[in-house]
Design a protein around this motif. Structure first.
Motif, mmCIF file in Angstrom:
data_model
loop_
_atom_site.group_PDB
_atom_site.id
_atom_site.type_symbol
_atom_site.label_atom_id
_atom_site.label_comp_id
_atom_site.label_asym_id
_atom_site.label_seq_id
_atom_site.Cartn_x
_atom_site.Cartn_y
_atom_site.Cartn_z
ATOM 1 N N ALA A 35 -30.119 6.330 46.693
ATOM 2 C CA ALA A 35 -28.619 6.311 46.650
ATOM 3 C C ALA A 35 -28.036 6.634 45.268
ATOM 4 C CB ALA A 35 -28.259 4.880 47.025
ATOM 5 N N ARG A 36 -28.922 6.778 44.405
ATOM 6 C CA ARG A 36 -28.606 7.068 42.864
ATOM 7 C C ARG A 36 -27.558 6.167 42.212
ATOM 8 N NH1 ARG A 36 -32.767 9.525 43.551
ATOM 9 N NH2 ARG A 36 -32.902 11.798 43.536
ATOM 10 N N ILE A 37 -28.061 4.667 42.371
ATOM 11 C CA ILE A 37 -27.058 3.855 41.623
ATOM 12 C C ILE A 37 -27.612 3.107 40.338
ATOM 13 C CG2 ILE A 37 -26.371 2.945 44.048
ATOM 14 C CD1 ILE A 37 -28.185 0.521 43.626
ATOM 15 N N THR B 52 -19.293 -2.340 43.448
ATOM 16 C CA THR B 52 -18.701 -1.716 44.736
ATOM 17 C C THR B 52 -19.046 -0.053 44.618
ATOM 18 O OG1 THR B 52 -16.568 -1.540 43.258
ATOM 19 C CG2 THR B 52 -16.721 -3.493 44.762
ATOM 20 N N ASP B 53 -19.166 0.324 43.607
ATOM 21 C CA ASP B 53 -19.293 1.865 43.630
ATOM 22 C C ASP B 53 -20.964 1.995 44.000
ATOM 23 O OD1 ASP B 53 -19.172 4.814 42.905
ATOM 24 O OD2 ASP B 53 -20.444 4.429 41.488
ATOM 25 N N ALA B 54 -21.796 1.086 43.518
ATOM 26 C CA ALA B 54 -23.226 0.962 43.921
ATOM 27 C C ALA B 54 -23.266 0.835 45.579
ATOM 28 C CB ALA B 54 -24.061 0.080 43.447
ATOM 29 N N LEU B 55 -22.246 -0.097 46.037
ATOM 30 C CA LEU B 55 -22.446 -0.336 47.569
ATOM 31 C C LEU B 55 -22.037 0.842 48.328
ATOM 32 C CD1 LEU B 55 -21.418 -4.082 47.547
ATOM 33 C CD2 LEU B 55 -23.798 -3.022 47.928
ATOM 34 N N ARG B 56 -20.853 1.483 47.878
ATOM 35 C CA ARG B 56 -20.337 2.812 48.704
ATOM 36 C C ARG B 56 -21.538 3.796 48.446
ATOM 37 N NH1 ARG B 56 -15.339 1.145 46.401
ATOM 38 N NH2 ARG B 56 -15.679 1.962 44.295
ATOM 39 N N LYS B 57 -22.276 4.094 47.563
ATOM 40 C CA LYS B 57 -23.226 5.071 47.469
ATOM 41 C C LYS B 57 -24.449 4.707 48.192
ATOM 42 C CE LYS B 57 -22.436 6.810 42.588
ATOM 43 N NZ LYS B 57 -22.936 6.978 41.199
ATOM 44 N N ILE B 58 -24.783 3.361 48.399
ATOM 45 C CA ILE B 58 -25.727 2.935 49.252
ATOM 46 C C ILE B 58 -25.405 3.428 50.722
ATOM 47 C CG2 ILE B 58 -27.069 1.029 50.392
ATOM 48 C CD1 ILE B 58 -27.096 -0.238 47.450
ATOM 49 N N ALA B 59 -24.113 3.055 51.088
ATOM 50 C CA ALA B 59 -23.766 3.279 52.470
ATOM 51 C C ALA B 59 -23.654 4.740 52.927
ATOM 52 C CB ALA B 59 -22.318 2.705 52.728
ATOM 53 N N ALA C 44 -15.563 -3.010 48.296
ATOM 54 C CA ALA C 44 -16.127 -1.705 48.441
ATOM 55 C C ALA C 44 -15.463 -0.822 49.420
ATOM 56 C CB ALA C 44 -17.548 -1.604 48.492
ATOM 57 N N GLY C 45 -14.940 -1.425 50.416
ATOM 58 C CA GLY C 45 -14.257 -0.672 51.664
ATOM 59 C C GLY C 45 -15.409 -0.202 52.636
ATOM 60 N N VAL C 46 -16.399 -0.765 52.806
ATOM 61 C CA VAL C 46 -17.450 -0.450 53.578
ATOM 62 C C VAL C 46 -17.473 -0.946 55.038
ATOM 63 C CG1 VAL C 46 -20.093 0.070 54.064
ATOM 64 C CG2 VAL C 46 -18.778 0.591 51.755
ATOM 65 N N LYS D 1 -42.968 -12.362 42.653
ATOM 66 C CA LYS D 1 -44.193 -11.622 42.157
ATOM 67 C C LYS D 1 -44.377 -10.388 43.085
ATOM 68 C CE LYS D 1 -44.918 -15.116 39.374
ATOM 69 N NZ LYS D 1 -44.345 -15.065 37.936
ATOM 70 N N ASN D 2 -43.957 -10.296 44.342
ATOM 71 C CA ASN D 2 -44.238 -9.066 45.103
ATOM 72 C C ASN D 2 -43.394 -7.910 44.993
ATOM 73 O OD1 ASN D 2 -45.649 -7.871 47.018
ATOM 74 N ND2 ASN D 2 -44.329 -8.695 48.523
ATOM 75 N N ARG D 3 -43.144 -7.388 43.755
ATOM 76 C CA ARG D 3 -42.038 -6.491 43.630
ATOM 77 C C ARG D 3 -42.321 -5.490 44.025
ATOM 78 N NH1 ARG D 3 -39.797 -8.072 37.275
ATOM 79 N NH2 ARG D 3 -39.272 -10.313 38.125
ATOM 80 N N GLY D 4 -43.583 -4.764 44.066
ATOM 81 C CA GLY D 4 -43.951 -3.388 44.703
ATOM 82 C C GLY D 4 -43.175 -2.332 43.719
ATOM 83 N N GLU D 5 -42.374 -1.452 44.495
ATOM 84 C CA GLU D 5 -41.629 -0.561 43.760
ATOM 85 C C GLU D 5 -40.114 -0.927 43.458
ATOM 86 O OE1 GLU D 5 -42.847 2.535 42.614
ATOM 87 O OE2 GLU D 5 -44.606 1.481 43.182
ATOM 88 N N LEU D 6 -39.885 -2.137 43.635
ATOM 89 C CA LEU D 6 -38.487 -2.737 43.261
ATOM 90 C C LEU D 6 -38.243 -2.734 41.845
ATOM 91 C CD1 LEU D 6 -38.001 -5.183 46.242
ATOM 92 C CD2 LEU D 6 -37.485 -2.688 46.270
ATOM 93 N N ALA D 7 -36.882 -2.862 41.639
ATOM 94 C CA ALA D 7 -36.498 -2.856 40.211
ATOM 95 C C ALA D 7 -35.085 -3.296 40.323
ATOM 96 C CB ALA D 7 -36.682 -1.793 39.245
ATOM 97 N N ILE D 8 -34.545 -3.730 39.296
ATOM 98 C CA ILE D 8 -32.918 -3.950 39.141
ATOM 99 C C ILE D 8 -32.466 -2.706 38.829
ATOM 100 C CG2 ILE D 8 -31.069 -5.174 37.776
ATOM 101 C CD1 ILE D 8 -32.760 -7.641 37.155
ATOM 102 N N LEU D 9 -31.451 -2.260 39.689
ATOM 103 C CA LEU D 9 -30.666 -1.149 39.572
ATOM 104 C C LEU D 9 -29.474 -1.072 39.154
ATOM 105 C CD1 LEU D 9 -32.266 0.881 42.488
ATOM 106 C CD2 LEU D 9 -33.041 0.719 40.067
ATOM 107 N N THR D 10 -28.659 -2.241 39.546
ATOM 108 C CA THR D 10 -27.283 -2.359 39.018
ATOM 109 C C THR D 10 -27.001 -3.851 38.803
ATOM 110 O OG1 THR D 10 -26.355 -0.695 40.770
ATOM 111 C CG2 THR D 10 -24.674 -2.078 39.751
#
Length: 269
Positions: A113-115, A122-129, A155-157, A199-208
């Motif tokens: 989603a490029r966030i 709210t911009d991040a959520l709109r991009k995810i949607a 976000a108006g979603v 601990k089980n983060r895998g490929e996850l990270a904080i993005l916003t």
């Protein structure tokens, strides 16, 4: 001699029963437990007060309902709107700020989603949607779930269009939601404390992160004994008082994972 032994046994049993009676039930959120905060705090309180604490860790909505039924002595939660409603119903004696941290949007490092790097939630959520990228919602009427729904609304979603497609409600706590996001490379809203302990983060990270709308306040209330006479008023109030005291606040500030502080005390003295 037998009588003396019997009397001694009765007195010993009475002493043990009395000690066991000094137990309170705290209905709280999954984040306070799954972040490890209670595992750190409760032994300190129990040693100081001589009161044992049984925690029922559920979503904030469920925790408040447990309080409404009189099945807890104290509620320790994080949804101010719901807490104010609880107080307006006369279900609590008094609400106190205890601590805060913040919410963050977690997602796969590939970030379809490029966030990444943005601060506008709210911009991040709109991009995810718009990207129809997989999103895991707790869907459990917790404080985190309530915050998430408020943010989607801002976000108006319209989530109804995405349900069972890219938007998935699981009806579970923060830990299971993070595990599901990790296994499916999905986005989700998490409190920072549980994320730092995860601990089980895998490929996850904080993005916003960093939007003031992601502020996450926790409050504590003694359940009203006038509505529920079974409430252990003295020991329940002792727990509330300790949390907002300098010792309790210092203990909260002292809880860290990997050198990072998870919660920031802000009780008014």
């Amino acid at each position: 001699m037998k009588r003396i032994v019997a009397i001694g046994a009765v007195l010993l049993w009475s002493t043990i029963a009395s000690a066991q009676d000094r137990t309170i039930t705290v209905a709280s959120t999954t984040s306070t437990e799954q972040s490890g905060l209670f595992g750190y705090l409760l032994p300190l309180f129990e040693k100081a007060a001589g009161v044992s604490v049984k925690v029922v860790a559920v979503g904030t909505g469920q925790a408040l309902d447990i309080g409404r039924r009189g099945d807890a002595d104290v509620v320790f939660v994080h949804d101010r709107v719901a807490e104010d409603k609880f107080m307006s119903e006369g279900q609590g004696v008094k609400r106190f700020d205890v601590m805060y941290n913040d919410f963050v949007i977690i997602g796969p490092k590939s970030d379809p989603a490029r966030i990444a790097g943005g601060k506008d939630v709210t911009d991040a959520l709109r991009k995810i949607a718009a990207a129809k990228a997989p999103f895991i919602s707790r869907g459990d009427k917790s404080g985190t779930h309530a915050a998430e729904l408020r943010l989607w609304k801002e976000a108006g979603v319209d989530l109804s269009a995405g349900k069972d497609d890219w938007y998935r409600e699981i009806g579970q706590g923060m830990g299971p939601a993070l595990n599901m996001a990790s296994s499916s490379n999905a986005y989700l809203l998490s409190d920072r404390g549980t994320w730092l302990s995860f601990k089980n983060r895998g490929e996850l990270a904080i993005l916003t992160e960093g939007d003031k709308r992601l502020f996450n306040q926790y409050g504590v209330m003694l359940v009203n004994p006038e509505k529920h006479p079974n409430v252990r008023t003295k020991d329940g109030q002792a727990f509330v008082d300790w949390l907002v005291s300098s010792k309790g606040q210092d203990a909260i500030a002292g809880y860290k994972v990997g050198g990072e502080q998870l919660f920031f005390p802000n009780a008014s003295h």
